[in-house]
Write a protein that holds these residues in place. Sequence first.
Motif, PDB file in Angstrom:
ATOM      1  N   GLU A  23      12.715  42.987  -3.645  1.00 45.69           N
ATOM      2  CA  GLU A  23      11.590  43.123  -4.569  1.00 45.69           C
ATOM      3  C   GLU A  23      11.650  44.436  -5.350  1.00 45.69           C
ATOM      4  OE1 GLU A  23       7.811  41.857  -3.263  1.00 45.69           O
ATOM      5  OE2 GLU A  23       8.674  39.858  -2.994  1.00 45.69           O
ATOM      6  N   ASP A  24      12.832  45.057  -5.347  1.00 47.46           N
ATOM      7  CA  ASP A  24      13.046  46.300  -6.089  1.00 47.46           C
ATOM      8  C   ASP A  24      12.028  47.359  -5.689  1.00 47.46           C
ATOM      9  OD1 ASP A  24      14.444  47.914  -7.881  1.00 47.46           O
ATOM     10  OD2 ASP A  24      13.155  47.396  -9.566  1.00 47.46           O
ATOM     11  N   ALA A  25      11.768  47.452  -4.382  1.00 51.54           N
ATOM     12  CA  ALA A  25      10.789  48.413  -3.873  1.00 51.54           C
ATOM     13  C   ALA A  25      11.382  49.266  -2.761  1.00 51.54           C
ATOM     14  CB  ALA A  25       9.548  47.684  -3.366  1.00 51.54           C
ATOM     15  N   LEU A  26      12.698  49.394  -2.738  1.00 48.58           N
ATOM     16  CA  LEU A  26      13.326  50.277  -1.766  1.00 48.58           C
ATOM     17  C   LEU A  26      13.184  51.709  -2.262  1.00 48.58           C
ATOM     18  CD1 LEU A  26      14.847  49.696   0.905  1.00 48.58           C
ATOM     19  CD2 LEU A  26      16.975  50.001  -0.381  1.00 48.58           C
ATOM     20  N   PRO A  27      12.625  52.614  -1.457  1.00 49.37           N
ATOM     21  CA  PRO A  27      12.409  53.982  -1.940  1.00 49.37           C
ATOM     22  C   PRO A  27      13.705  54.674  -2.328  1.00 49.37           C
ATOM     23  CG  PRO A  27      11.210  53.587   0.108  1.00 49.37           C
ATOM     24  CD  PRO A  27      12.119  52.415  -0.095  1.00 49.37           C
ATOM     25  N   ALA A  28      13.607  55.608  -3.246  1.00 50.55           N
ATOM     26  CA  ALA A  28      14.765  56.400  -3.645  1.00 50.55           C
ATOM     27  C   ALA A  28      15.343  57.101  -2.417  1.00 50.55           C
ATOM     28  CB  ALA A  28      14.354  57.432  -4.696  1.00 50.55           C
ATOM     29  N   GLY A  29      16.648  57.080  -2.322  1.00 50.55           N
ATOM     30  CA  GLY A  29      17.323  57.745  -1.218  1.00 50.55           C
ATOM     31  C   GLY A  29      17.557  56.875  -0.002  1.00 50.55           C
ATOM     32  N   VAL A  30      16.929  55.692   0.052  1.00 48.05           N
ATOM     33  CA  VAL A  30      17.163  54.770   1.160  1.00 48.05           C
ATOM     34  C   VAL A  30      18.269  53.804   0.748  1.00 48.05           C
ATOM     35  CG1 VAL A  30      16.160  52.999   2.656  1.00 48.05           C
ATOM     36  CG2 VAL A  30      14.792  54.970   1.939  1.00 48.05           C
TER      37      VAL A  30
ATOM     38  N   ALA B 156      15.320  44.599   3.784  1.00 50.33           N
ATOM     39  CA  ALA B 156      15.918  43.615   2.877  1.00 50.33           C
ATOM     40  C   ALA B 156      14.860  43.036   1.943  1.00 50.33           C
ATOM     41  CB  ALA B 156      16.588  42.500   3.680  1.00 50.33           C
ATOM     42  N   HIS B 157      13.640  42.832   2.449  1.00 49.42           N
ATOM     43  CA  HIS B 157      12.567  42.310   1.620  1.00 49.42           C
ATOM     44  C   HIS B 157      12.184  43.304   0.531  1.00 49.42           C
ATOM     45  CE1 HIS B 157       8.169  41.104   1.024  1.00 49.42           C
ATOM     46  NE2 HIS B 157       8.880  40.107   0.551  1.00 49.42           N
ATOM     47  N   LEU B 158      12.046  44.577   0.902  1.00 48.60           N
ATOM     48  CA  LEU B 158      11.740  45.595  -0.106  1.00 48.60           C
ATOM     49  C   LEU B 158      12.860  45.694  -1.136  1.00 48.60           C
ATOM     50  CD1 LEU B 158      10.252  48.427   2.142  1.00 48.60           C
ATOM     51  CD2 LEU B 158       9.000  46.819   0.679  1.00 48.60           C
ATOM     52  N   GLU B 159      14.087  45.623  -0.674  1.00 50.06           N
ATOM     53  CA  GLU B 159      15.229  45.697  -1.588  1.00 50.06           C
ATOM     54  C   GLU B 159      15.215  44.527  -2.566  1.00 50.06           C
ATOM     55  OE1 GLU B 159      20.129  45.897  -1.276  1.00 50.06           O
ATOM     56  OE2 GLU B 159      18.901  46.176   0.521  1.00 50.06           O
TER      57      GLU B 159
ATOM     58  N   ALA C 250      25.656  42.463  13.312  1.00 50.93           N
ATOM     59  CA  ALA C 250      25.607  41.027  13.020  1.00 50.93           C
ATOM     60  C   ALA C 250      24.169  40.540  12.863  1.00 50.93           C
ATOM     61  CB  ALA C 250      26.303  40.246  14.139  1.00 50.93           C
ATOM     62  N   THR C 251      23.247  41.020  13.707  1.00 50.77           N
ATOM     63  CA  THR C 251      21.866  40.538  13.588  1.00 50.77           C
ATOM     64  C   THR C 251      21.203  41.081  12.330  1.00 50.77           C
ATOM     65  OG1 THR C 251      20.977  42.308  15.000  1.00 50.77           O
ATOM     66  CG2 THR C 251      21.620  40.243  16.080  1.00 50.77           C
ATOM     67  N   TRP C 252      21.551  42.289  11.918  1.00 53.49           N
ATOM     68  CA  TRP C 252      21.007  42.811  10.655  1.00 53.49           C
ATOM     69  C   TRP C 252      21.480  41.954   9.486  1.00 53.49           C
ATOM     70  CZ3 TRP C 252      21.785  48.878  10.835  1.00 53.49           C
ATOM     71  CH2 TRP C 252      21.132  49.379  11.986  1.00 53.49           C
ATOM     72  N   ALA C 253      22.762  41.603   9.506  1.00 50.12           N
ATOM     73  CA  ALA C 253      23.297  40.777   8.423  1.00 50.12           C
ATOM     74  C   ALA C 253      22.620  39.409   8.406  1.00 50.12           C
ATOM     75  CB  ALA C 253      24.809  40.628   8.592  1.00 50.12           C
ATOM     76  N   GLU C 254      22.372  38.845   9.581  1.00 50.71           N
ATOM     77  CA  GLU C 254      21.701  37.542   9.629  1.00 50.71           C
ATOM     78  C   GLU C 254      20.265  37.652   9.140  1.00 50.71           C
ATOM     79  OE1 GLU C 254      21.149  33.660  12.550  1.00 50.71           O
ATOM     80  OE2 GLU C 254      22.489  35.300  13.122  1.00 50.71           O
ATOM     81  N   ALA C 255      19.615  38.767   9.430  1.00 52.89           N
ATOM     82  CA  ALA C 255      18.255  38.969   8.937  1.00 52.89           C
ATOM     83  C   ALA C 255      18.225  38.939   7.414  1.00 52.89           C
ATOM     84  CB  ALA C 255      17.702  40.297   9.451  1.00 52.89           C
ATOM     85  N   ALA C 256      19.183  39.608   6.792  1.00 56.46           N
ATOM     86  CA  ALA C 256      19.237  39.629   5.335  1.00 56.46           C
ATOM     87  C   ALA C 256      19.481  38.234   4.776  1.00 56.46           C
ATOM     88  CB  ALA C 256      20.324  40.589   4.868  1.00 56.46           C
ATOM     89  N   THR C 257      20.381  37.496   5.402  1.00 56.29           N
ATOM     90  CA  THR C 257      20.695  36.148   4.942  1.00 56.29           C
ATOM     91  C   THR C 257      19.506  35.206   5.096  1.00 56.29           C
ATOM     92  OG1 THR C 257      23.021  36.470   5.538  1.00 56.29           O
ATOM     93  CG2 THR C 257      22.273  34.203   5.268  1.00 56.29           C
ATOM     94  N   SER C 258      18.744  35.405   6.168  1.00 59.68           N
ATOM     95  CA  SER C 258      17.635  34.496   6.460  1.00 59.68           C
ATOM     96  C   SER C 258      16.333  34.883   5.766  1.00 59.68           C
ATOM     97  CB  SER C 258      17.387  34.442   7.972  1.00 59.68           C
ATOM     98  OG  SER C 258      16.899  35.689   8.459  1.00 59.68           O
TER      99      SER C 258
ATOM    100  N   PRO D  15      20.879  50.635   0.430  1.00 59.78           N
ATOM    101  CA  PRO D  15      20.831  49.182   0.563  1.00 59.78           C
ATOM    102  C   PRO D  15      21.241  48.775   1.972  1.00 59.78           C
ATOM    103  CG  PRO D  15      21.956  49.815  -1.459  1.00 59.78           C
ATOM    104  CD  PRO D  15      21.762  51.076  -0.667  1.00 59.78           C
ATOM    105  N   LEU D  16      20.723  47.652   2.431  1.00 55.09           N
ATOM    106  CA  LEU D  16      20.981  47.234   3.802  1.00 55.09           C
ATOM    107  C   LEU D  16      22.469  47.018   4.061  1.00 55.09           C
ATOM    108  CD1 LEU D  16      19.711  46.546   6.521  1.00 55.09           C
ATOM    109  CD2 LEU D  16      19.524  44.167   5.731  1.00 55.09           C
ATOM    110  N   ALA D  17      23.209  46.564   3.072  1.00 55.51           N
ATOM    111  CA  ALA D  17      24.642  46.354   3.284  1.00 55.51           C
ATOM    112  C   ALA D  17      25.341  47.650   3.697  1.00 55.51           C
ATOM    113  CB  ALA D  17      25.284  45.793   2.008  1.00 55.51           C
ATOM    114  N   GLU D  18      24.929  48.769   3.135  1.00 59.75           N
ATOM    115  CA  GLU D  18      25.514  50.048   3.529  1.00 59.75           C
ATOM    116  C   GLU D  18      25.074  50.435   4.935  1.00 59.75           C
ATOM    117  OE1 GLU D  18      25.106  53.205   0.711  1.00 59.75           O
ATOM    118  OE2 GLU D  18      25.425  51.885  -1.010  1.00 59.75           O
TER     119      GLU D  18
END
Length: 316
Positions: free
Chosen positions: A159-166, A154-157, A18-26, A168-171
């Motif tokens: 900004e399209d800067a999530l490294p290959a193989g990492v 979530a911020h890197l995601e 739940a806190t991870w999801a709230e971090a993404a939302t906020s 998405p936060l939702a997963e």
Amino acid sequence: MSTAHSSRTSAEIASQPATWAEAATSLPLHTDALPRRGERVAVIGCGTSWFMAQAYAVLRESGGHGETDAFAASEFPYRDGYDRVLAITRSGTTTEVLEVLRRVRGTVPTGAITADPATPVMRAADAVAVLDFADEESVVQTRFATTVLALLRAHLEAEDALPAGVRPLAEAIRDAELAVTVPPAAEVLGAEQFTFLGTGWTYGLALEAGLKMREAAGAWTEAYPAMEYRHGPISITGPGRVAWIFGALPQGLADDVLRVGGTVAAGSRGAQGDLDPLADLIRVQRLAVALAEARGYDPDRPRNLTRSVVLEDTTA
């Protein structure tokens, strides 16, 4: 499933999806405190926060968002060339972190991520992201640390800067929902020693896993980059000892552990594949609490620790 928990720490561990999801939302509320694309950034923290800084530094740099170094606040080099300093501090009162922010203020933009908006870090940094929804009563950090890394992922995601193989936060959140429900396996509950291993960004998680087990349970733990395992640490492995790998297993490593009689632990969700490494850290947190309770310790009140390290001011 019962929602009862044996300790406050256990309840906080279980709240992480739940806190991870709230971090993404906020996230849109916090971007002023976070690095901009292309900036050369130093990330600082102490203890658990330092290990989250190490994980983020690898994620950010390998994702192409900008050169990133991580330092224990007490070891910050005070050299020129950084475009931003980002501090991670749950309490907002840690002496070494505040000292760095004080000394660099006015020379480089500073940001901070904290859990408590009524603390000195609010004045020490130029911009502060407050994750008060992830604050903890426990001395041992669990959900605040992982929620910081969730926010940064979530911020890197975004900004399209999530490294290959990492993932998405939702997963990762879906994996966390599984990690908070599956009990520790008997072979790890009964182990006498643990070696935590990681590669790239997950090495920071391995360091944090070792710290969590020492803090909560007084367990005998070590942590290394996974490919360093054969260069000495394998000597400690044997029956009753666990090698816990975050993320992908280097080729042949599991065979090496088994050959000397050790137990291999990795984040598995069965036929669906492996857990996100950050979700796998939840399994270690739960193991640390289980071991603490089995040894008669109170995971909410670990030995020799306080919630924040505040040192006496000797400058007066």
